[in-house]
Design an enzyme around this catalytic site. Structure first.
Site, PDB file in Angstrom:
ATOM      1  N   THR A  67       0.838  -1.199   0.000  1.00 22.45           N
ATOM      2  CA  THR A  67       0.000   0.000   0.000  1.00 22.45           C
ATOM      3  C   THR A  67       0.877   1.254   0.000  1.00 22.45           C
ATOM      4  OG1 THR A  67      -1.936   1.029   1.036  1.00 22.45           O
ATOM      5  CG2 THR A  67      -0.280   0.092   2.542  1.00 22.45           C
ATOM      6  N   LYS A  71       3.723   1.363  -3.763  1.00 19.85           N
ATOM      7  CA  LYS A  71       3.205   0.570  -4.887  1.00 19.85           C
ATOM      8  C   LYS A  71       4.064   0.668  -6.146  1.00 19.85           C
ATOM      9  CE  LYS A  71      -1.581   0.511  -3.331  1.00 19.85           C
ATOM     10  NZ  LYS A  71      -2.991   0.602  -3.685  1.00 19.85           N
ATOM     11  N   ASN A  92       0.415  -4.034  -6.079  1.00 14.16           N
ATOM     12  CA  ASN A  92      -0.150  -4.062  -4.728  1.00 14.16           C
ATOM     13  C   ASN A  92      -0.220  -5.479  -4.160  1.00 14.16           C
ATOM     14  OD1 ASN A  92      -2.406  -4.986  -6.271  1.00 14.16           O
ATOM     15  ND2 ASN A  92      -3.762  -4.385  -4.598  1.00 14.16           N
TER      16      ASN A  92
END
Length: 249
Positions: A67, A71, A92
């Site tokens: 997160t 990313k 992700n």
């Protein structure tokens, strides 16, 4: 909070300042429901992406979610990328394989499945607030479903809007507004992106990738103007289930 017990099959979330995240609770509950007593999910709160290189040396890690703000930054640490993640330019989900670490993007899947039911005929153009890794998956989805979009940034390039550019004509033209910035995330729940909320109408669709709080200040403003509003929780669930599928391929 007690430290998560490390099990035979370890999964987790990589990010920075991620105590707000629901992912650990979501997966822990999932493992309980499925009676997967040999699985655990942890938060890997990294002060810097360079700390990531130590993770693959830990025992029994099978997969990771990624997160904000890593990313894009995590990509150089991976051995391979799924074609969709390569096209998007953001990761992700990471699978630990015999051939090393492979990156995927399940945000695009989650976003597409969650926003599509709310898109109407007049929703032809979108504003994407923020230019981080999450915004790239949103742009990719709009490309695939034929919705024109433009990024809005505090430091825009020549092809992007500044927040000051959002006047009446822009707001009339761009009926979808997606917040991909962290502005308004718990605990800073009174904050909201700097857009002209008085120009919103019932024809607008506001989507916030944030899910904690469930109704951000951004969404509340849209709701008051009669706009359709949606938070990121359904997207979180969908991308998490897709990640679980990838880890178990």
């Amino acid at each position: 909070m007690e430290k998560t017990e490390k099990k035979e099959n370890r999964f987790g979330l990589v990010g920075k300042d991620i105590s707000y995240s629901f992912s650990q609770g979501y997966f822990s509950e999932k493992f309980d429901k499925l009676s997967l007593s040999n699985c655990s999910y942890e938060n890997f709160d990294l002060p810097n992406i360079s700390n990531f290189k130590e993770l693959p040396n830990q025992k029994n890690i099978k997969g990771l979610n990624v997160t904000i703000p890593y990313k894009e930054l995590v990509i150089p640490y991976l051995d391979d990328l799924d074609q969709e993640a390569k096209t998007i330019g953001a990761v992700n989900t990471i699978k630990f394989t015999k051939n090393g670490l492979k990156g995927f993007n399940t945000d695009a899947y989650g976003f597409k499945k969650s926003i599509t039911p709310n898109i109407r005929k007049h929703h032809k153009k979108a504003l994407i607030l923020g230019t981080g890794g999450a915004s790239k998956a949103i742009a990719y989805v709009f490309d695939t479903i034929g919705i024109d979009y433009i990024y809005v940034s505090r430091n825009p390039s020549r092809t992007q809007f500044n927040y000051n550019d959002l006047d009446e004509s822009v707001c009339n033209e761009y009926k979808i507004i997606v917040n991909c910035s962290p502005v308004g995330t718990h605990p800073n729940i009174k904050e909201k992106p700097n857009i002209p909320y008085h120009l919103l109408t019932s024809n607008h669709l506001l989507f916030d990738l944030i899910y904690n709080p469930s109704k951000t200040a951004f969404l509340k403003e849209g709701e008051q103007k009669g706009a359709t509003i949606q938070n990121g929780y359904k997207m979180l669930e969908l991308q998490a289930e897709k990640a679980w599928e990838i880890w178990n391929l």
